[in-house]
Design a protein around this motif. Sequence first.
Motif, PDB file in Angstrom:
ATOM      1  N   MET A  68       0.721  -1.291  -0.121  1.00 27.89           N
ATOM      2  CA  MET A  68      -0.121   0.002  -0.145  1.00 27.89           C
ATOM      3  C   MET A  68       0.977   1.168  -0.157  1.00 27.89           C
ATOM      4  O   MET A  68       0.742   2.267  -0.783  1.00 27.89           O
ATOM      5  CB  MET A  68      -0.979   0.008   1.077  1.00 27.89           C
ATOM      6  N   ALA A  69       1.884   1.336   0.822  1.00 25.43           N
ATOM      7  CA  ALA A  69       2.691   2.521   1.017  1.00 25.43           C
ATOM      8  C   ALA A  69       3.199   2.826  -0.331  1.00 25.43           C
ATOM      9  O   ALA A  69       3.552   4.040  -0.938  1.00 25.43           O
ATOM     10  CB  ALA A  69       3.893   2.355   1.912  1.00 25.43           C
ATOM     11  N   GLY A  70       3.844   1.771  -1.155  1.00 21.53           N
ATOM     12  CA  GLY A  70       4.479   2.159  -2.535  1.00 21.53           C
ATOM     13  C   GLY A  70       3.427   3.171  -3.430  1.00 21.53           C
ATOM     14  O   GLY A  70       3.772   3.816  -4.107  1.00 21.53           O
ATOM     15  N   PRO A  71       2.182   2.346  -3.681  1.00 17.49           N
ATOM     16  CA  PRO A  71       1.326   2.971  -4.503  1.00 17.49           C
ATOM     17  C   PRO A  71       0.633   4.363  -4.041  1.00 17.49           C
ATOM     18  O   PRO A  71       0.520   5.382  -4.579  1.00 17.49           O
ATOM     19  CB  PRO A  71       0.120   2.000  -4.556  1.00 17.49           C
ATOM     20  N   LEU A  72       0.694   4.516  -2.655  1.00 13.07           N
ATOM     21  CA  LEU A  72       0.307   5.619  -1.986  1.00 13.07           C
ATOM     22  C   LEU A  72       1.333   6.732  -2.191  1.00 13.07           C
ATOM     23  O   LEU A  72       0.927   8.128  -2.434  1.00 13.07           O
ATOM     24  CB  LEU A  72       0.096   5.470  -0.563  1.00 13.07           C
ATOM     25  N   ALA A  73       2.536   6.612  -2.214  1.00 11.37           N
ATOM     26  CA  ALA A  73       3.663   7.356  -2.557  1.00 11.37           C
ATOM     27  C   ALA A  73       3.582   7.976  -4.156  1.00 11.37           C
ATOM     28  O   ALA A  73       4.310   9.019  -4.438  1.00 11.37           O
ATOM     29  CB  ALA A  73       5.184   6.643  -2.481  1.00 11.37           C
TER      30      ALA A  73
END
Length: 246
Positions: A68-73
């Motif tokens: 999730m953190a990767g796409p949110l970035a």
Amino acid sequence: MSRKPSRAVMEARAPASVERDDAVTALYRALDYFPTPPWAARAGAELVQRLDPLAKTVWEPACGEGHMAGPLAEYFSVFASDIHPHGFGLVEDFLQPSLERRAWSADWVITNPPFKDLSGFVSRGLEVARSGVAMLLRTAAVESGGRYSLIQALSLQATFSERVSMRLGFWDPDHSFATTYSWFVWMHPDAEARSPLRQAIVEARAIGGWPHVLVPPGARDRLWHADDVRKYAKLAPAPLFDGASA
């Protein structure tokens, strides 16, 4: 004619399944680790941007391996942490932060939390987020008397009309499960007051509810990136028990 096993039968089988867990599976089950499909994370980012166009910073406190953190970035400046050292983000217990990190904050807390700690993650998230908290959860999260007050405080719910596939311990891009998921959003009053959707929130609250929308069909294809499988998919850690979705 064959019939699906009843819920009682499935529950009776569950202890035997847990007994077969290897060490890796047992760890993932204890962590309640069900990685998020990247496209579903992007749908959450778009939802937050719709609610709060000025949002810039996000804390992802159950980041796992970055699904999730990767796409949110791609949408925000993201700080990522997790209670377990998955190899992505800072190792930090979101519910019991160290002294030097208790004052940390962000515009939003966005995550797919351990379901057993849902209430704690929402409460802690509202302490550290300036605008609000967005949680990706089973839609059945609303079906609890113990969470009634928490759910009644919702600012918005967005349910996926397409299946969001989550498996214990890894993201499998080729499978789908019957479980339905929604983004659940809680906002501070001042954030609601400046939101483009403030009128919908006010009108829903007037009748004892909250705005409920659908993430429309086609979101999966639109938000799927060509390199997602390379970045985020991996083989199931054998002999990981092939159990049901989160």
